[in-house]
Write a protein that holds these residues in place. Structure first.
Motif, PDB file in Angstrom:
ATOM      1  N   CYS A   1     -20.140 -16.983  12.831  1.00  0.00           N
ATOM      2  CA  CYS A   1     -19.960 -17.036  14.232  1.00  0.00           C
ATOM      3  C   CYS A   1     -20.079 -15.673  15.201  1.00  0.00           C
ATOM      4  O   CYS A   1     -20.303 -15.724  16.211  1.00  0.00           O
ATOM      5  CB  CYS A   1     -18.392 -17.635  14.458  1.00  0.00           C
ATOM      6  SG  CYS A   1     -17.167 -16.348  13.917  1.00  0.00           S
TER       7      CYS A   1
ATOM      8  N   TYR B   1     -20.837 -14.825  20.052  1.00  0.00           N
ATOM      9  CA  TYR B   1     -19.981 -14.288  21.291  1.00  0.00           C
ATOM     10  C   TYR B   1     -20.763 -13.569  22.214  1.00  0.00           C
ATOM     11  O   TYR B   1     -20.794 -13.711  23.332  1.00  0.00           O
ATOM     12  CB  TYR B   1     -18.832 -13.367  20.511  1.00  0.00           C
ATOM     13  CG  TYR B   1     -18.024 -14.444  19.531  1.00  0.00           C
ATOM     14  CD1 TYR B   1     -17.640 -15.677  19.911  1.00  0.00           C
ATOM     15  CD2 TYR B   1     -17.920 -14.203  18.028  1.00  0.00           C
ATOM     16  CE1 TYR B   1     -16.872 -16.516  19.030  1.00  0.00           C
ATOM     17  CE2 TYR B   1     -17.271 -14.963  17.377  1.00  0.00           C
ATOM     18  CZ  TYR B   1     -16.781 -16.066  17.732  1.00  0.00           C
ATOM     19  OH  TYR B   1     -16.145 -17.018  16.948  1.00  0.00           O
TER      20      TYR B   1
ATOM     21  N   GLU C   1     -20.027 -23.043  10.537  1.00  0.00           N
ATOM     22  CA  GLU C   1     -19.054 -22.747  11.588  1.00  0.00           C
ATOM     23  C   GLU C   1     -18.953 -23.705  12.711  1.00  0.00           C
ATOM     24  O   GLU C   1     -20.152 -23.604  13.410  1.00  0.00           O
ATOM     25  CB  GLU C   1     -18.809 -21.361  11.978  1.00  0.00           C
ATOM     26  CG  GLU C   1     -18.454 -20.477  10.699  1.00  0.00           C
ATOM     27  CD  GLU C   1     -17.848 -18.938  11.252  1.00  0.00           C
ATOM     28  OE1 GLU C   1     -16.922 -19.267  12.105  1.00  0.00           O
ATOM     29  OE2 GLU C   1     -18.367 -18.391  10.866  1.00  0.00           O
TER      30      GLU C   1
ATOM     31  N   HIS D   1      -9.146 -15.851  16.761  1.00  0.00           N
ATOM     32  CA  HIS D   1      -9.445 -14.506  17.192  1.00  0.00           C
ATOM     33  C   HIS D   1      -8.602 -13.975  18.610  1.00  0.00           C
ATOM     34  O   HIS D   1      -8.656 -13.012  19.141  1.00  0.00           O
ATOM     35  CB  HIS D   1     -10.732 -14.034  17.454  1.00  0.00           C
ATOM     36  CG  HIS D   1     -11.682 -14.704  16.551  1.00  0.00           C
ATOM     37  ND1 HIS D   1     -12.518 -15.837  16.679  1.00  0.00           N
ATOM     38  CD2 HIS D   1     -11.849 -14.791  15.223  1.00  0.00           C
ATOM     39  CE1 HIS D   1     -13.127 -16.251  15.759  1.00  0.00           C
ATOM     40  NE2 HIS D   1     -12.800 -15.710  14.515  1.00  0.00           N
TER      41      HIS D   1
ATOM     42  N   CYS E   1     -12.793 -20.545  15.333  1.00  0.00           N
ATOM     43  CA  CYS E   1     -13.620 -21.064  14.628  1.00  0.00           C
ATOM     44  C   CYS E   1     -13.218 -21.830  13.218  1.00  0.00           C
ATOM     45  O   CYS E   1     -12.152 -21.480  12.676  1.00  0.00           O
ATOM     46  CB  CYS E   1     -14.796 -20.135  14.124  1.00  0.00           C
ATOM     47  SG  CYS E   1     -13.965 -18.698  13.067  1.00  0.00           S
TER      48      CYS E   1
HETATM   49 ZN    ZN Z   1     -15.888 -17.424  12.562  1.00  0.00          ZN
END
Ligand code: ZN
Ligand code: AMP
Length: 311
Positions: free
Chosen positions: A128, A132, A174, A254, A276
């Motif tokens: 992942c 971002y 993911e 997160h 995730c």
């Molecule tokens: Zn992740």
């Protein structure tokens, strides 16, 4: 040298059996294997099942190669938390004489690292991570946020072991949610039951647990304790080989770490939260072969049907 984790007797035996059955082939490096056709068929069948399970959310596929710009690893905190797991890409830089010296040293299997320089890329340690900054580039999130799909991405972690389920390079699939806090929290809890159901339907004996990451050093212990306390990570564990079950899937929340790092904003201008749902595809495959035997033709009908192995 990185810490080498020797597999237990049961894990070594399982590896032997996998190799003898042509499911995995050794390379001479611990945790790096070639996958034979039957292994790969099951891994891809599971990957397909994840696709069908996630379909109702229509996640946006965004498939990255298994390299990250080095700058991302320098920005996202990974080197602070997991310096021992990171893999970086170095390459030769020098003249003809240096090339000759490097070749000499390498031929004798001596240390030729003095001729190597850091490049602008590192190995991706999680599927992942590259999503971002890519999402941040687009500007504020659309209303309701985004759901993304990494595909079956290769990730690298420097954790050599002779336990077949602890690989240095493996596929992580993911599904990732980027949205406001409440949306991400609710999404994660939906996947908790969905993943549980999905893996149980394959005939796996499952346990759920709140978990923590292997943070480095003494300060890492504190981070791991905080992660547990806030239930930021949970795992689904299944028997693979040995006494203890192995994490085959995990979910991370997160909070606004990535939102903050890359300045990802929701449509109303708040920092985005992210979560995730990660599947370790080789581990799921190993758990399936362990539960049902090394010949897929004798697997239970329900598992074969779910995985569409007979199509
Ligand atoms: Zn992740
Ligand atoms: P993590 O980001 O550590 O939660 O990893 C996500 C998933 O990848 C885990 O739930 C495992 O199924 C899988 N995984 C993690 N480390 C390894 C490894 N060394 N070898 C194989 N699979 C792994």
């Amino acid at each position: 040298m990185p810490e080498f984790r020797a597999g237990s007797a049961a894990q070594l035996t399982y590896l032997e059996e996998l190799v003898d059955a042509g499911l995995l082939t050794r390379t001479g490096v611990h945790g790096v294997y070639a996958r034979g056709p039957a292994f790969e068929r099951v891994r891809l069948a599971f990957d397909g099942l994840v696709t069908r399970t996630a379909d109702q959310e229509s996640p946006e596929p965004l498939f990255f190669p298994p390299l990250l710009p080095r700058e991302q690893l320098e920005t996202n905190g990974y080197l602070g938390s997991f310096p021992h797991l990171a893999g970086t890409v170095f390459a030769f830089e020098g003249d003809e004489q240096a090339a000759a010296e490097q070749f000499e040293l390498a031929t004798r299997h001596e240390d030729w690292s003095a001729h190597q320089r850091m490049t602008e890329v590192v190995r991706a340690p999680a599927a992942c991570y590259p999503l971002y900054p890519a999402v941040a580039e687009r500007g504020p999130l659309p209303k309701g946020g985004l759901t993304l799909d990494t595909g079956d991405a290769y990730v690298f972690r420097r954790e050599p072991s002779s336990d077949p389920s602890r690989m240095q390079i493996f596929h992580m699939r993911e599904i990732v949610r980027v949205a406001d806090r409440d949306t991400v929290i609710e999404w994660r809890s939906g996947w908790r039951s969905r993943t549980d159901e999905l893996l149980r339907s394959l005939g796996l004996e499952l346990q759920q647990d709140v978990a923590s990451d292997p943070f480095f050093g003494r300060s890492g212990r504190l981070l791991a304790a905080q992660q547990r306390e806030q239930e930021l990570k949970w795992e689904l564990l299944a028997p693979v080989s040995g006494e203890k079950p192995t994490a085959i899937a995990s979910s991370n929340y997160h909070q606004d770490h990535f939102g903050h790092t890359y300045d990802i904003r929701t449509d109303s201008g708040e920092l985005a939260h992210t979560g995730c749902m990660a599947f370790g595809e080789e581990r799921v495959t190993l758990a399936l072969f362990s539960a049902h035997g090394l010949d897929t033709r004798s697997w239970p009908r329900e598992a074969r049907e779910k995985l569409e192995l007979d199509r």
